[in-house]
Structure formats: C-alpha cells, structure tokens
Scaffold this motif. Structure first.
Motif, PDB file in Angstrom:
ATOM      1  N   HIS A  50       0.834  -1.206   0.000  1.00  0.00           N
ATOM      2  CA  HIS A  50       0.000   0.000   0.000  1.00  0.00           C
ATOM      3  C   HIS A  50       0.869   1.257   0.000  1.00  0.00           C
ATOM      4  CE1 HIS A  50      -3.848  -2.001   0.304  1.00  0.00           C
ATOM      5  NE2 HIS A  50      -3.413  -2.714   1.326  1.00  0.00           N
ATOM      6  N   LEU A  51       1.937   1.247   0.789  1.00  0.00           N
ATOM      7  CA  LEU A  51       2.833   2.403   0.835  1.00  0.00           C
ATOM      8  C   LEU A  51       3.509   2.653  -0.505  1.00  0.00           C
ATOM      9  CD1 LEU A  51       4.478   1.974   4.340  1.00  0.00           C
ATOM     10  CD2 LEU A  51       2.991   3.849   3.621  1.00  0.00           C
ATOM     11  N   ARG A  52       3.835   1.582  -1.220  1.00  0.00           N
ATOM     12  CA  ARG A  52       4.445   1.742  -2.541  1.00  0.00           C
ATOM     13  C   ARG A  52       3.506   2.495  -3.474  1.00  0.00           C
ATOM     14  NH1 ARG A  52       3.563  -0.381  -7.129  1.00  0.00           N
ATOM     15  NH2 ARG A  52       2.355  -2.107  -6.306  1.00  0.00           N
ATOM     16  N   ILE A  53       2.239   2.144  -3.434  1.00  0.00           N
ATOM     17  CA  ILE A  53       1.249   2.799  -4.289  1.00  0.00           C
ATOM     18  C   ILE A  53       1.089   4.263  -3.880  1.00  0.00           C
ATOM     19  CG2 ILE A  53      -1.223   2.834  -4.867  1.00  0.00           C
ATOM     20  CD1 ILE A  53      -1.005  -0.328  -4.645  1.00  0.00           C
ATOM     21  N   LEU A  54       1.008   4.515  -2.579  1.00  0.00           N
ATOM     22  CA  LEU A  54       0.887   5.889  -2.083  1.00  0.00           C
ATOM     23  C   LEU A  54       2.145   6.704  -2.398  1.00  0.00           C
ATOM     24  CD1 LEU A  54      -0.791   5.120   1.357  1.00  0.00           C
ATOM     25  CD2 LEU A  54      -1.845   6.344  -0.564  1.00  0.00           C
ATOM     26  N   ARG A  55       3.303   6.052  -2.287  1.00  0.00           N
ATOM     27  CA  ARG A  55       4.578   6.725  -2.579  1.00  0.00           C
ATOM     28  C   ARG A  55       4.691   7.047  -4.065  1.00  0.00           C
ATOM     29  NH1 ARG A  55       7.957   2.924  -0.745  1.00  0.00           N
ATOM     30  NH2 ARG A  55       8.270   2.130  -2.827  1.00  0.00           N
ATOM     31  N   ASP A  56       4.263   6.124  -4.924  1.00  0.00           N
ATOM     32  CA  ASP A  56       4.349   6.343  -6.373  1.00  0.00           C
ATOM     33  C   ASP A  56       3.550   7.562  -6.826  1.00  0.00           C
ATOM     34  OD1 ASP A  56       6.026   4.170  -6.624  1.00  0.00           O
ATOM     35  OD2 ASP A  56       4.506   2.827  -7.479  1.00  0.00           O
ATOM     36  N   LEU A  57       2.451   7.862  -6.131  1.00  0.00           N
ATOM     37  CA  LEU A  57       1.658   9.039  -6.474  1.00  0.00           C
ATOM     38  C   LEU A  57       2.029  10.252  -5.630  1.00  0.00           C
ATOM     39  CD1 LEU A  57      -1.950   7.829  -7.294  1.00  0.00           C
ATOM     40  CD2 LEU A  57      -0.288   8.866  -8.800  1.00  0.00           C
ATOM     41  N   GLY A  58       3.021  10.092  -4.771  1.00  0.00           N
ATOM     42  CA  GLY A  58       3.533  11.230  -4.010  1.00  0.00           C
ATOM     43  C   GLY A  58       2.788  11.562  -2.738  1.00  0.00           C
ATOM     44  N   ALA A  59       1.888  10.693  -2.274  1.00  0.00           N
ATOM     45  CA  ALA A  59       1.101  10.979  -1.070  1.00  0.00           C
ATOM     46  C   ALA A  59       1.920  10.838   0.205  1.00  0.00           C
ATOM     47  CB  ALA A  59      -0.123  10.068  -0.996  1.00  0.00           C
ATOM     48  N   VAL A  60       2.887   9.930   0.187  1.00  0.00           N
ATOM     49  CA  VAL A  60       3.749   9.729   1.354  1.00  0.00           C
ATOM     50  C   VAL A  60       5.207   9.854   0.925  1.00  0.00           C
ATOM     51  CG1 VAL A  60       2.106   8.273   2.613  1.00  0.00           C
ATOM     52  CG2 VAL A  60       3.810   7.207   1.131  1.00  0.00           C
ATOM     53  N   VAL A  61       6.035  10.229   1.908  1.00  0.00           N
ATOM     54  CA  VAL A  61       7.459  10.430   1.657  1.00  0.00           C
ATOM     55  C   VAL A  61       8.240   9.547   2.626  1.00  0.00           C
ATOM     56  CG1 VAL A  61       9.324  12.118   1.679  1.00  0.00           C
ATOM     57  CG2 VAL A  61       7.032  12.811   0.971  1.00  0.00           C
ATOM     58  N   PRO A  62       9.165   8.722   2.101  1.00  0.00           N
ATOM     59  CA  PRO A  62       9.990   7.901   2.996  1.00  0.00           C
ATOM     60  C   PRO A  62      11.144   8.714   3.577  1.00  0.00           C
ATOM     61  CG  PRO A  62      10.529   7.422   0.711  1.00  0.00           C
ATOM     62  CD  PRO A  62       9.421   8.432   0.695  1.00  0.00           C
ATOM     63  N   GLU A  63      11.451   8.444   4.838  1.00  0.00           N
ATOM     64  CA  GLU A  63      12.581   9.091   5.499  1.00  0.00           C
ATOM     65  C   GLU A  63      13.384   8.021   6.222  1.00  0.00           C
ATOM     66  OE1 GLU A  63      10.536  11.850   8.082  1.00  0.00           O
ATOM     67  OE2 GLU A  63      10.645  13.430   6.579  1.00  0.00           O
ATOM     68  N   LYS A  64      14.624   7.856   5.825  1.00  0.00           N
ATOM     69  CA  LYS A  64      15.501   6.859   6.438  1.00  0.00           C
ATOM     70  C   LYS A  64      15.905   7.333   7.834  1.00  0.00           C
ATOM     71  CE  LYS A  64      18.349   3.242   5.834  1.00  0.00           C
ATOM     72  NZ  LYS A  64      17.912   1.904   5.942  1.00  0.00           N
ATOM     73  N   ARG A  65      15.685   6.491   8.845  1.00  0.00           N
ATOM     74  CA  ARG A  65      16.086   6.778  10.225  1.00  0.00           C
ATOM     75  C   ARG A  65      16.815   5.559  10.765  1.00  0.00           C
ATOM     76  NH1 ARG A  65      10.753   9.524  12.970  1.00  0.00           N
ATOM     77  NH2 ARG A  65      10.502  11.183  11.431  1.00  0.00           N
ATOM     78  N   GLY A  66      18.127   5.607  10.691  1.00  0.00           N
ATOM     79  CA  GLY A  66      18.908   4.444  11.120  1.00  0.00           C
ATOM     80  C   GLY A  66      18.631   3.265  10.216  1.00  0.00           C
ATOM     81  N   TYR A  67      18.188   2.178  10.816  1.00  0.00           N
ATOM     82  CA  TYR A  67      17.875   0.966  10.057  1.00  0.00           C
ATOM     83  C   TYR A  67      16.455   0.967   9.503  1.00  0.00           C
ATOM     84  CZ  TYR A  67      22.126  -0.973  12.085  1.00  0.00           C
ATOM     85  OH  TYR A  67      23.430  -1.192  12.456  1.00  0.00           O
ATOM     86  N   PHE A  68      15.649   1.908   9.930  1.00  0.00           N
ATOM     87  CA  PHE A  68      14.234   1.911   9.575  1.00  0.00           C
ATOM     88  C   PHE A  68      13.904   3.049   8.611  1.00  0.00           C
ATOM     89  CE2 PHE A  68      14.583   0.036  13.785  1.00  0.00           C
ATOM     90  CZ  PHE A  68      13.904  -1.153  13.611  1.00  0.00           C
ATOM     91  N   VAL A  69      12.834   2.825   7.862  1.00  0.00           N
ATOM     92  CA  VAL A  69      12.292   3.870   7.002  1.00  0.00           C
ATOM     93  C   VAL A  69      10.940   4.264   7.593  1.00  0.00           C
ATOM     94  CG1 VAL A  69      11.458   4.463   4.695  1.00  0.00           C
ATOM     95  CG2 VAL A  69      13.445   2.958   4.953  1.00  0.00           C
ATOM     96  N   HIS A  70      10.815   5.543   7.930  1.00  0.00           N
ATOM     97  CA  HIS A  70       9.552   6.079   8.415  1.00  0.00           C
ATOM     98  C   HIS A  70       8.871   6.800   7.259  1.00  0.00           C
ATOM     99  CE1 HIS A  70      11.218   5.217  12.331  1.00  0.00           C
ATOM    100  NE2 HIS A  70      10.058   5.517  12.874  1.00  0.00           N
ATOM    101  N   TYR A  71       7.562   6.756   7.283  1.00  0.00           N
ATOM    102  CA  TYR A  71       6.783   7.417   6.235  1.00  0.00           C
ATOM    103  C   TYR A  71       6.001   8.560   6.844  1.00  0.00           C
ATOM    104  CZ  TYR A  71       8.008   3.613   3.175  1.00  0.00           C
ATOM    105  OH  TYR A  71       8.716   2.734   2.415  1.00  0.00           O
TER     106      TYR A  71
END
Length: 112
Positions: A50-71
């Motif tokens: 679901h996040l991939r689909i939301l990310r592809d349309l620009g609704a969510v932005v990934p942010e790398k935090r250490g070992y994790f990616v927060h959206y």
C-alpha cells in the motif's frame, strides 16, 4: 496524462480503505512499516504494498532513520488532491459565486 486521468488515478488510490487508514494514521506522526502493520492489524508486507502505491503518487514520503524507514504525509500533494476532488464535486453555483468574473466572492458579500 491529462488532469482528469490523474484525478481518476487519485480516486482509485483512495478507494481502498486500508490506504485511507494509513493516511489517517500518518496525520499525527511519521511511522515505520511495522508500526503501521501493528496498528492496522495486517502484515508488514501488505503495508509495504500500500505504501508503494501511495509513494508512487507522491502521497507519502519515505525518510531513512537508522535501520528503519519512516513514512510521513506529503502535505503539498494531499492539498493538491483535495483541491482537485473538491473542484470536481463543487456545484456549478459555487463555481459561479467564487469565480473572479462574478464581481465578488461570498466572503466579500458577507455571506460566509
């Protein structure tokens, strides 16, 4: 892609309740996939899809935090989506009242 096709794609993305729930959860703070999965009661793999689909349309932005990616939400994109959908659902009388050609807006006439 024309404006109507883009708006149809937005509506298609928003037609899935899990994606709406993800957007709602991300309103308050950014979250990682596992936190979203736990809150939603679904697998991390499903959340990632679901996040991939939301990310592809620009609704969510990934942010790398250490070992994790927060959206987090992309506020500008969601504002654009809101305007597009509202524009389609706005009645013709609202269009005329808010038109620069109408002379004055509802607010200027003291109707709001």
């Amino acid at each position: 892609m024309d404006r109507f096709s883009e708006t149809a794609a937005i509506c298609k993305v928003l037609s899935v309740d899990t994606r709406l729930r993800i957007l709602e959860l991300l309103k308050s703070r950014s979250l990682c996939v596992n936190a979203l999965a736990k809150s939603l009661g679904i697998t991390p793999a499903a959340v990632s899809q679901h996040l991939r689909i939301l990310r592809d349309l620009g609704a969510v932005v990934p942010e790398k935090r250490g070992y994790f990616v927060h959206y987090r939400l992309n506020e500008e994109t969601l504002k654009d989506w809101n305007e597009r959908i509202h524009g389609i659902l706005r009645s013709s009388s609202e269009e005329e009242e808010n038109s620069p050609l109408s002379g004055s807006s509802k607010k200027e006439r003291g109707e709001e």
